[in-house]
Write a protein that holds these residues in place. Structure first.
Motif, PDB file in Angstrom:
ATOM      1  N   UNK A 246       0.825  -1.208   0.000  1.00  0.00           N
ATOM      2  CA  UNK A 246       0.000   0.000   0.000  1.00  0.00           C
ATOM      3  C   UNK A 246       0.863   1.265   0.000  1.00  0.00           C
ATOM      4  N   UNK A 247       2.023   1.182   0.624  1.00  0.00           N
ATOM      5  CA  UNK A 247       2.874   2.362   0.718  1.00  0.00           C
ATOM      6  C   UNK A 247       3.749   2.586  -0.484  1.00  0.00           C
ATOM      7  N   UNK A 248       3.854   1.616  -1.394  1.00  0.00           N
ATOM      8  CA  UNK A 248       4.789   1.788  -2.502  1.00  0.00           C
ATOM      9  C   UNK A 248       4.148   1.729  -3.889  1.00  0.00           C
ATOM     10  N   UNK A 249       2.924   1.220  -4.007  1.00  0.00           N
ATOM     11  CA  UNK A 249       2.312   1.059  -5.332  1.00  0.00           C
ATOM     12  C   UNK A 249       1.503   2.289  -5.715  1.00  0.00           C
ATOM     13  N   UNK A 250       1.235   2.388  -7.006  1.00  0.00           N
ATOM     14  CA  UNK A 250       0.443   3.493  -7.544  1.00  0.00           C
ATOM     15  C   UNK A 250      -0.580   2.926  -8.538  1.00  0.00           C
ATOM     16  N   UNK A 251      -1.573   3.745  -8.886  1.00  0.00           N
ATOM     17  CA  UNK A 251      -2.495   3.436  -9.979  1.00  0.00           C
ATOM     18  C   UNK A 251      -3.289   2.156  -9.762  1.00  0.00           C
ATOM     19  N   UNK A 252      -3.491   1.426 -10.853  1.00  0.00           N
ATOM     20  CA  UNK A 252      -4.342   0.238 -10.802  1.00  0.00           C
ATOM     21  C   UNK A 252      -3.769  -0.857  -9.926  1.00  0.00           C
ATOM     22  N   UNK A 253      -2.416  -0.959  -9.859  1.00  0.00           N
ATOM     23  CA  UNK A 253      -1.833  -1.951  -8.965  1.00  0.00           C
ATOM     24  C   UNK A 253      -2.213  -1.646  -7.519  1.00  0.00           C
ATOM     25  N   UNK A 254      -2.201  -0.369  -7.148  1.00  0.00           N
ATOM     26  CA  UNK A 254      -2.586   0.021  -5.800  1.00  0.00           C
ATOM     27  C   UNK A 254      -4.067  -0.277  -5.561  1.00  0.00           C
TER      28      UNK A 254
ATOM     29  N   UNK B  51      -5.776   2.522   9.234  1.00  0.00           N
ATOM     30  CA  UNK B  51      -5.166   3.865   9.225  1.00  0.00           C
ATOM     31  C   UNK B  51      -4.615   4.205   7.845  1.00  0.00           C
ATOM     32  N   UNK B  52      -3.925   3.217   7.201  1.00  0.00           N
ATOM     33  CA  UNK B  52      -3.380   3.474   5.865  1.00  0.00           C
ATOM     34  C   UNK B  52      -4.500   3.760   4.863  1.00  0.00           C
TER      35      UNK B  52
ATOM     36  N   UNK C 186     -15.350  -0.381  13.876  1.00  0.00           N
ATOM     37  CA  UNK C 186     -15.815   0.967  14.258  1.00  0.00           C
ATOM     38  C   UNK C 186     -14.811   2.026  13.800  1.00  0.00           C
ATOM     39  N   UNK C 187     -13.514   1.693  13.834  1.00  0.00           N
ATOM     40  CA  UNK C 187     -12.505   2.647  13.352  1.00  0.00           C
ATOM     41  C   UNK C 187     -12.680   2.891  11.858  1.00  0.00           C
ATOM     42  N   UNK C 188     -12.962   1.836  11.107  1.00  0.00           N
ATOM     43  CA  UNK C 188     -13.178   1.997   9.670  1.00  0.00           C
ATOM     44  C   UNK C 188     -14.390   2.863   9.402  1.00  0.00           C
TER      45      UNK C 188
END
Length: 811
Positions: free
Chosen positions: A102-110, A127-128, A154-156
């Motif tokens: 989640x912290x390194x991918x972009x676009x459709x892969x993310x 949180x992410x 509940x956090x979500x």
């Protein structure tokens, strides 16, 4: 966690099914097999090989497979397969790897990884994901919202609610979907207040209609019993979306308090909304709604009334019966008809009892309605009451009761109906009783018992009753019935005599032919004479008499025929006799100015009927008509017949047929089954098989046309081949489909294969004895055309002389 494990197990089952559907062999779940698959991922193997490895790791993969699969999450070709493999692996390392991605991918892969996090319901990723809700990439933001909804903590939910006011309109549906998922998950986990807070917020904001409707449903159902108040509130709503959602939700809510909420608001609703609530009450099936539905059915807009009637029937409770009965007399025809239909469909013995009570009413309208209802409901239990009603009532009620006895009664009711018949006088009542008697006799297993009872009553009945009884006996048509009807010819009452003649003229088989012949040749009653002649010629046309016997009867009929009309009827019968002796009867009439034209057509008819058994004679008769007739239409028919005779060549064209026989699963099983014609059973009903397929192929016989269409059936055809001496021959034939051939009782050939009827496809050598030789052919039917053709020739295939075929057995 239990729900997560269930999801993972289901995913594993689906993956196994997918692998098997692709023809793959799933490797055993061993460390060695897993290592081999991991090595494929790390190698320079083809795309397909790596994709297949992912599929198999989804089934057997462990923690060791996580890193190699995670390395593919940014691979343009294999990222989706990597996620496919990671999602079912039950090891926390998967969640860590996905959070890291989640912290390194972009676009459709993310977007794809966000979806996988949601599938695994990883609460540690909330949180992410929350940080991505306002991402500039709308697809990322919406995927994060849906994934948070799948996690459902509940956090979500708090993260989604925090950003909801600032969400662009085009993304709102995805964010609301996430919140609805959260609310559902919270309710399942026991946090009903948290779920209700989400539902209440979503049903009050400006959101897509499916969000508001879904939120209202959740808000009502999650409140449990307290949700009825919210339900009632929204039944009054001017917002159709919320009103519709409330009524739909009521279908999921049991209890009489829900019914009371719906019925309590019914009176204040507009027409369309009222119809929806009425239908909802019907679908819920709570009989407590019937009083309110009855009130709605009695007055108001027609559409609402009809809906209320149908809803009471949907509930199916006896409490609806009084209201439905009351509506039977409504001035609106649609209302009364619908009430009748619904009352007929209302289940239960108590409803039957209510209808029986209507039968006993003194109100004629109620009795007629009850008669209609016992028929619609097939109330066989009403027969005793119907018999009483038929005895004690008059007019339409008596007639209707008699007809219903025939519809609903059994053979055991025959005696009571016959006793009742002795009291009937009106023609319409007697006709109804006749129909009822005919129906009951048709249900009897032993027609002789019916005949005995009818014949016994015949001697005690009044003339008008005898007339009806004779018609019933004529319909039964067995030997005892025939004796009873023939005896009525001597009755002193003209109407009874007339009924007997009419019954004989319509007799179902040839049994009555001789009696009709005697009537025609002896009576002075013109009506009886005409009935007898028509009946005799009809029965002769059934084909159950031999050609010689048919010809003898026609000779007697023609000798007694006086008027041109009578002669024409006999000529029509002669035209179908397959015996050249018929020419001797027809020929003298060629010069008769009144029936000469019909006589010429009869000559051609005889030629057509005999061209299969006496081709040369048929050809001579046809040639004569072609030369001598002054009628252009006759000459045209003669010319066409000449062409058909020539096209027959040396094919056998004189056959009798029996069938169809259908006791078999398929045409091959039928071929193995020996039916009665193979056993030389004298009871087999043989009939003449008419020449005719197409004019181009008169030698091809269409069994489907003769016996009716259908699949998986068999037929038998037979003829007698007459030879002037003992000789060797070859029999050539084609069938569609299977066949079996006998000559003089000996099997010559058998073939169970299907296919078209090809002339000469089957060839069999045989010996013809001097005189008649019995030829029997069985033809089975699979599907499609059903036909055959057969010729007998010299063994070198040349035309055979001195051999003829005649369908009827030799004398």
């Amino acid at each position: 966690m239990l729900k997560t494990r269930i999801h993972l197990v289901l995913a594993g089952v689906l993956l196994v099914a997918a692998a098997l559907s692709l023809g793959q062999t799933v490797p055993p779940a061993t460390k060695e097999s897993e290592t081999k698959l991991i090595n494929v991922l790390k190698s320079d193997a083809s795309h397909k090989e790596k994709a297949d490895a992912c599929r198999q790791l989804a089934i057997i993969g462990s923690k060791d497979a996580v890193a190699p699969l995670a390395a593919l999450l940014d691979d343009d070709k294999l990222a989706h397969m990597a996620r496919y493999a990671l999602e079912p692996i039950a090891d926390p390392a998967v969640d860590a790897a996905l959070r890291n991605a989640l912290g390194r991918l972009k676009g459709l892969h993310l977007v794809g990884v966000i979806g996988s996090v949601g599938v695994r319901r990883d609460a540690a990723a909330v949180e992410q994901l929350a940080g991505m809700l306002l991402d500039s990439d709308a697809e990322v933001a919406c995927a994060a919202a849906r994934s948070l909804g799948s996690i459902g903590t509940s956090d979500a939910a708090a993260a989604l609610q925090k950003v909801l006011p600032g969400v662009p309109d085009e993304n709102q549906l995805d964010f609301c979907e996430g919140l609805l998922r959260c609310a559902e998950a919270l309710a399942v986990e026991g946090d009903k207040q948290g779920a209700i807070a989400i539902y209440d917020r979503l049903r009050t904001i400006k959101a897509p209609h499916q969000v508001r409707g879904g939120a209202l449903r959740g808000a009502i159902l999650t409140r449990g019993g307290a949700g009825v108040t919210l339900l009632r509130e929204h039944l009054r709503s001017d917002d159709y979306i919320l009103f519709s959602a409330a009524t739909q939700t009521a279908l999921e809510m049991p209890g009489s308090d829900v019914t009371r909420a719906l019925t309590g608001e019914l009176g204040g609703l507009s027409g369309d909304n009222k119809i929806m609530v009425v239908q909802t009450l019907g679908y819920r099936g709570d009989a407590g709604a019937n009083p309110s539905l009855a009130a709605a059915a009695e007055r108001g807009p027609k559409a609402v009334r009809l809906a209320a009637i149908r809803a009471m029937t949907e509930i199916g409770h006896i409490s609806a019966m009084p209201a439905l009965v009351k509506l039977l007399d409504d001035g609106d025809g649609d209302i009364s008809r619908t009430a009748t239909e619904c009352l007929a469909a209302l289940p239960g013995e108590r409803v039957d009892a209510g209808i029986l009570a209507m039968l006993k009413s003194t109100d004629i309208g109620a009795q007629l309605t009850a008669l209609d209802l016992v028929g619609r409901r097939r109330m066989t239990s009403s027969v005793p009451a119907l018999l009483v009603l038929a005895r004690n009532s008059q007019g339409q009620v008596r007639t209707g009761a008699l007809r219903k006895v025939g519809e609903l009664g059994a053979a055991d009711d025959l005696g009571a109906l016959l006793v009742l018949m002795l009291d009937l006088r009106e023609s319409r009542d007697l006709d109804a009783a006749r129909q009822a008697l005919t129906a009951l006799c048709g249900k009897a297993g032993d027609p002789d018992l019916c005949t005995e009872k009818l014949a016994d009553l015949l001697g005690r009945a009044k003339p008008e009753q005898k007339v009806a009884l004779l018609r019933v006996l004529g319909g039964i048509g067995d030997a005892k019935s025939f004796e009873a009807v023939r005896g009525a010819l001597d009755d002193k009452e003209p109407d009874v005599q007339d009924a007997a003649v009419r019954a004989l003229a319509n007799w179902p088989d040839a049994t009555a032919t001789q009696v009709l012949l005697d009537i025609f040749t002896s009576t002075q009653n013109r009506t009886h004479r005409a009935l007898a002649l028509r009946g005799a010629t009809r029965l002769l046309g059934l084909g159950s008499w031999s050609p010689g016997d048919t010809l003898n009867v026609c000779r007697r009929l023609m000798s007694a025929a006086a008027s041109p009309g009578e002669k024409r009827l006999v000529l029509g019968c002669l035209a179908k006799v397959p015996d050249m002796g018929a020419i001797d009867v027809v020929e003298p009439l060629l010069s008769d100015s009144e029936v000469g034209a019909e006589a010429e057509l009869a000559m051609l008819g005889v030629a057509r009927s005999t061209m299969g058994s006496d081709r040369d004679q048929a050809k001579r008769v046809t040639e004569r008509m072609l030369k001598e007739s002054g009628n252009r239409g006759v000459r045209r028919q003669a010319s066409e017949l000449m062409a058909e005779i020539d096209k027959l060549e040396d094919y056998v064209a004189s056959w009798q047929v029996a069938g169809p026989y259908t006791r078999g699963r398929n045409f091959r099983a039928l071929l193995r089954t020996a039916f009665d014609p193979e056993k030389d059973d004298p009871a087999v009903a043989w009939k003449t098989l008419r020449i005719g397929g197409s004019a181009d192929r008169p030698w091809m016989f269409n069994l489907g046309a003769a016996l009716g269409g259908g699949n998986a059936r068999a037929a038998y055809v037979r003829t007698w081949v007459h030879s002037d001496r003992r000789r060797p021959v070859r029999i050539e034939f084609g069938t569609d489909d299977g066949n079996k051939l006998w000559l003089n009782g000996k099997v010559l050939s058998q073939d169970g294969a299907g296919g078209s009827a090809v002339p000469g496809e089957h060839k069999v050598e045989a010996i013809l004895n001097e005189g008649p030789n019995a030829l029997l052919l069985k033809v089975t039917q699979d599907s499609g055309p059903w036909e055959f053709c057969l010729r007998i020739c010299n063994r070198d295939g040349s035309r055979l002389e001195g051999v003829t075929a005649k369908a009827w057995p030799p004398n």
